[in-house]
Design a protein around this motif. Structure first.
Motif, PDB file in Angstrom:
ATOM      1  N   LEU A 161       0.821  -1.215   0.000  1.00 56.55           N
ATOM      2  CA  LEU A 161       0.000   0.000   0.000  1.00 56.55           C
ATOM      3  C   LEU A 161       0.855   1.265   0.000  1.00 56.55           C
ATOM      4  N   VAL A 162       2.064   1.161   0.515  1.00 56.87           N
ATOM      5  CA  VAL A 162       2.968   2.318   0.484  1.00 56.87           C
ATOM      6  C   VAL A 162       3.259   2.729  -0.959  1.00 56.87           C
ATOM      7  N   LEU A 163       3.086   1.799  -1.890  1.00 59.90           N
ATOM      8  CA  LEU A 163       3.281   2.138  -3.304  1.00 59.90           C
ATOM      9  C   LEU A 163       2.310   3.217  -3.771  1.00 59.90           C
ATOM     10  N   LEU A 164       1.247   3.450  -3.018  1.00 56.19           N
ATOM     11  CA  LEU A 164       0.326   4.541  -3.362  1.00 56.19           C
ATOM     12  C   LEU A 164       1.028   5.893  -3.293  1.00 56.19           C
ATOM     13  N   LEU A 165       2.139   5.956  -2.567  1.00 59.32           N
ATOM     14  CA  LEU A 165       2.902   7.208  -2.476  1.00 59.32           C
ATOM     15  C   LEU A 165       3.776   7.435  -3.702  1.00 59.32           C
ATOM     16  N   ALA A 166       3.874   6.421  -4.576  1.00 61.03           N
ATOM     17  CA  ALA A 166       4.727   6.544  -5.759  1.00 61.03           C
ATOM     18  C   ALA A 166       4.144   7.553  -6.738  1.00 61.03           C
ATOM     19  N   SER A 167       5.014   8.304  -7.375  1.00 64.11           N
ATOM     20  CA  SER A 167       4.556   9.241  -8.398  1.00 64.11           C
ATOM     21  C   SER A 167       4.384   8.543  -9.744  1.00 64.11           C
ATOM     22  N   LEU A 168       5.046   7.398  -9.919  1.00 60.96           N
ATOM     23  CA  LEU A 168       4.889   6.622 -11.141  1.00 60.96           C
ATOM     24  C   LEU A 168       3.556   5.873 -11.078  1.00 60.96           C
ATOM     25  N   GLY A 169       2.708   6.124 -12.056  1.00 56.46           N
ATOM     26  CA  GLY A 169       1.347   5.603 -12.042  1.00 56.46           C
ATOM     27  C   GLY A 169       1.261   4.096 -11.962  1.00 56.46           C
ATOM     28  N   PHE A 170       2.184   3.389 -12.625  1.00 50.84           N
ATOM     29  CA  PHE A 170       2.145   1.925 -12.641  1.00 50.84           C
ATOM     30  C   PHE A 170       2.239   1.356 -11.229  1.00 50.84           C
ATOM     31  N   PHE A 171       3.165   1.876 -10.436  1.00 45.67           N
ATOM     32  CA  PHE A 171       3.359   1.356  -9.088  1.00 45.67           C
ATOM     33  C   PHE A 171       2.208   1.763  -8.176  1.00 45.67           C
ATOM     34  N   GLY A 172       1.688   2.969  -8.376  1.00 41.36           N
ATOM     35  CA  GLY A 172       0.558   3.418  -7.566  1.00 41.36           C
ATOM     36  C   GLY A 172      -0.665   2.543  -7.736  1.00 41.36           C
ATOM     37  N   SER A 173      -0.918   2.064  -8.962  1.00 43.98           N
ATOM     38  CA  SER A 173      -2.073   1.199  -9.204  1.00 43.98           C
ATOM     39  C   SER A 173      -1.778  -0.249  -8.813  1.00 43.98           C
ATOM     40  N   LEU A 174      -0.504  -0.630  -8.867  1.00 42.88           N
ATOM     41  CA  LEU A 174      -0.123  -2.002  -8.534  1.00 42.88           C
ATOM     42  C   LEU A 174      -0.279  -2.276  -7.038  1.00 42.88           C
ATOM     43  N   GLY A 175       0.005  -1.275  -6.193  1.00 38.89           N
ATOM     44  CA  GLY A 175      -0.036  -1.462  -4.752  1.00 38.89           C
ATOM     45  C   GLY A 175      -1.355  -1.998  -4.230  1.00 38.89           C
ATOM     46  N   PRO A 176      -2.491  -1.327  -4.503  1.00 38.65           N
ATOM     47  CA  PRO A 176      -3.773  -1.845  -4.006  1.00 38.65           C
ATOM     48  C   PRO A 176      -4.099  -3.235  -4.527  1.00 38.65           C
ATOM     49  N   ALA A 177      -3.762  -3.522  -5.787  1.00 35.39           N
ATOM     50  CA  ALA A 177      -4.046  -4.845  -6.356  1.00 35.39           C
ATOM     51  C   ALA A 177      -3.310  -5.936  -5.580  1.00 35.39           C
ATOM     52  N   LEU A 178      -2.042  -5.707  -5.294  1.00 34.32           N
ATOM     53  CA  LEU A 178      -1.261  -6.696  -4.560  1.00 34.32           C
ATOM     54  C   LEU A 178      -1.715  -6.785  -3.100  1.00 34.32           C
ATOM     55  N   ALA A 179      -2.107  -5.663  -2.518  1.00 38.73           N
ATOM     56  CA  ALA A 179      -2.595  -5.679  -1.138  1.00 38.73           C
ATOM     57  C   ALA A 179      -3.864  -6.523  -1.038  1.00 38.73           C
TER      58      ALA A 179
END
Length: 714
Positions: free
Chosen positions: A299-317
């Protein structure tokens, strides 16, 4: 709490299984498909605040006719001599003939004197490739059609041609990619089944993780798609593969955690129901804490400015949360019903192994904790030093096989033109008030940017249908996706282009190199934010689990040191021994996903077992010895399965897949063996009772059910 959960799940096992079947069927039947929220829109990869994105948006608005992608036909003489005027005329005829064939999804076919290399070695035909999205399969078909038509058109002409470009490169390497990931998928299943067969000697235990993860994946993709629809989120087309790898990784870990403890309780004389209740009680908190740490890390990936990682975080969580619930309900219910038959036909589960490797390792850690901590810590530090030599590599094409048509054509193109010919740097000039640009402004700007640092050639300026916008494409002297070119654009070229804008105008720099320059900046920013925040939150979870402030500090330091050691080992191998220009720029975030996040599981399992043994009345050195003996096989099995899965990628003929395979495999090996089996237990033994300060996490319970179960063996 976990004892009550265990009693409920075991007591109502058939009801739990029936509930799972109904819930799974309902979720799969009612949720949308993952493809409904999948996007290949790379414009969302970077935030709009970055200049390259603003330049791309301006280009799409001002030059709406520009193609989704480009294929470059590189024509040369078959005998290697310079092109003659007759040859140049023949290339012009070739462009017209191909255009007349009306190959679907192609347009433009631009060539002419400006498309002839200064040394007359090659001439190019630029072909636009048009499709709704950059990943449309129609683009691949267009390149295949182009290639099939080139042969007949050039027959008996003395000329030969090849098609270069990103799409052409993907066509050439599509089979390699598919084979690599197919092999990984097959290898994952073989490794899971094979290793669990060796450990438990039971086909039922071996197949259980594969079946469970398959069911959980179907449920997870439905929930991820539903969440995407509800919150207007899109995910990358790679998310399905990443979800599968993550679920197999953590799913196998959690199932092994339970099976090892269940077998231990059966050996201690518990009946099948009591054995599972105690297993859920003992391991439930560990699995929940491990899953919580992984969910937080994702979920910390939501702090990423790169869109790919921001959307990947919730999916993996979501995936980890579903696997957590599965591990605490469905797995215990099924195994409690199977009882001893889960280990059928083996009888080995009935006998406690004597003088095993894990026993000897545990004894060594308990007797010589200072030596073990120093040796394992020194290894991690020595590998981590390699991080200081890390260079990000953005050139995917260099890692592909170089005997393909696209690779050969690209080399011919770069020999004849400036190195940046395949990916021009786009400079846009626009007025600040929307008034039309004058010819003098455009001419002065074009002349100035042609002299900017690192520019090999400048193409003639193009006027937009919008009179306030013009574009000048620059061909860099450097490979446009090299570190040198990216640094050039970020530090020197952009400043020179901005300074070249006449009064009343502004300039923007776009194109592939500029995008990678911004990705580089965003990636550095994201890692500098994500790693500290994730470390702090994981430390908080560990503090709640262990009721300690000391242990979480050195555990998090160990995880971060392991991350650096993994990246350093990859740098040593690929940049040092193999002499590659750098390591793929995506690697640090990949290591974050699979080494920091998932590797934390092993730390939590080990430290929880160390605390358990301490609470059973064992002194720190003895607790370390027993903890390694009992938790070591679980950690080793889980680590070998996940590391082996990624290690298969090393066999792929594509460099960045080899880098990813090696890095994650060595990272998991370091996490499971060096960090969790040696460094953490030895350090905990050395620190002793102070490791659990200010609480009394190692104090023997004196009342309640915990006191009674603490007296049980194992």
């Amino acid at each position: 709490m976990f004892e009550r959960l265990g009693r409920f799940v075991v007591g109502k096992a058939w009801w739990v299984i029936a509930g799972w079947v109904i819930a799974a069927a309902a979720i799969i039947a009612t949720t949308p498909s993952l493809s409904d929220i999948t996007s290949a829109d790379q414009e969302s990869f970077l935030p709009r605040s970055y200049e390259s994105v603003q330049a791309t948006e301006l280009g799409q608005r001002a030059f709406p006719q520009q193609a989704t992608a480009t294929a470059t036909i590189v024509v040369k003489r078959a005998d290697g001599q310079k092109l003659t005027p007759a040859d140049e005329a023949r290339v012009g005829q070739l462009a017209q003939s191909l255009k007349a064939r009306n190959i679907p999804h192609t347009s433009g076919y631009l060539t002419g004197p400006q498309a002839v290399a200064p040394d007359k070695s090659v001439q190019i035909i630029s072909v636009g490739l048009d499709a709704p999205t950059p990943d449309d399969p129609a683009l691949l078909d267009a390149v295949r059609d182009l290639r099939s038509d080139l042969g007949p058109e050039l027959a008996n002409s003395g000329l030969t041609a090849g098609v270069a470009g990103d799409v052409a490169s993907f066509v050439d390497n599509e089979d390699t990619f598919n084979q690599a990931f197919a092999v990984v998928g097959i290898a994952t299943i073989i490794l899971i089944i094979g290793l669990i067969l060796i450990i438990f000697r039971s086909p039922i235990a071996a197949v259980l993780p594969v079946v469970v993860v398959g069911v959980v994946l179907s449920i997870t993709t439905g929930l991820v798609a539903a969440a995407g629809k509800a919150f207007d989120l899109s995910v990358s087309q790679d998310v399905q593969t990443i979800l599968l790898i993550v679920l197999f990784g953590i799913g196998t870990d959690y199932i092994l955690f339970l099976l090892f403890r269940y077998r231990e309780r059966l050996r201690a004389g518990d009946d099948k129901r009591t054995a599972m209740i105690v297993s859920v009680q003992r391991v439930g908190e560990v699995i929940t804490s491990a899953a919580g740490a992984v969910i937080v890390a994702f979920l910390v990936l939501l702090l990423a400015s790169l869109g790919f990682f921001g959307s990947l975080g919730p999916a993996l969580a979501i995936a980890v949360a579903v696997m957590l619930v599965t591990s605490l309900t469905l797995i215990p219910a099924v195994v409690s019903l199977l009882g001893r038959y889960v280990f059928w036909p083996s009888k080995a589960w009935q006998r406690t192994p004597k003088a095993t490797l894990s026993h000897r390792l545990g004894t060594a850690v308990g007797r010589r904790p200072a030596l073990v901590a120093a040796a394992s810590g020194a290894l991690l530090v020595a590998l981590a030093v390699g991080v200081f030599g890390y260079k990000a590599d953005y050139d995917f094409s260099a890692g592909f096989p170089q005997d393909t048509e696209s690779a050969k054509a690209a080399k011919d193109l770069q020999r004849g033109f400036a190195a940046g010919a395949l990916a021009p740097t786009e400079t846009y000039l626009t007025t600040t008030n929307g008034s039309p640009l004058t010819e003098q402004q455009v001419t002065d700007f074009a002349a100035a940017v042609a002299k900017a640092p690192g520019v090999g050639q400048a193409q003639p300026p193009e006027r937009s249908t919008d009179p306030s916008v013009a574009r000048v494409n620059l061909l860099l002297d450097e490979n446009p996706v090299s570190n040198e070119a990216i640094t050039l654009v970020r530090e020197d070229l952009r400043g020179a282009v901005h300074a070249a804008a006449p009064p009343g105008t502004r300039a923007l720099v776009g194109g592939t190199t500029a995008i990678f320059a911004d990705i580089n900046s965003a990636n550095n920013r994201d890692l500098s934010v994500i790693l500290p925040v994730a470390a702090a939150l994981i430390a908080l979870i560990l503090a709640l689990l262990l009721r300690s402030l000391v242990a979480p500090i050195y555990l998090v330091i160990a995880v971060l040191l392991n991350f650096a050691a993994t990246l350093g080992a990859t740098v040593y191998l690929f940049q040092g021994i193999r002499g590659e220009p750098g390591v793929t720029f995506q690697l640090p975030i990949i290591l974050y996903l699979f080494v920091v996040a998932i590797g934390t599981d092993y730390n939590i399992l080990m430290i929880a077992r160390l605390r358990e043994e301490a609470r059973a009345g064992n002194e720190p050195h003895q607790a370390a010895a027993i903890g390694v003996e009992h938790a070591g096989p679980t950690v080793a099995a889980a680590g070998l399965i996940l590391a082996g899965t990624f290690a298969v990628l090393i066999l792929a003929p594509i460099s960045f897949l080899q880098q990813m395979g090696f890095a994650v495999a060595i990272g998991i090996v370091l996490s499971a063996f060096v960090m969790s089996m040696f460094f953490v237990p030895a350090l905990t033994a050395l620190i002793g009772h102070k490791a659990w300060w200010p609480g009394h996490g190692d104090a023997r319970p004196t009342t309640g059910r915990h006191a009674r179960t603490a007296d049980l063996p194992g």
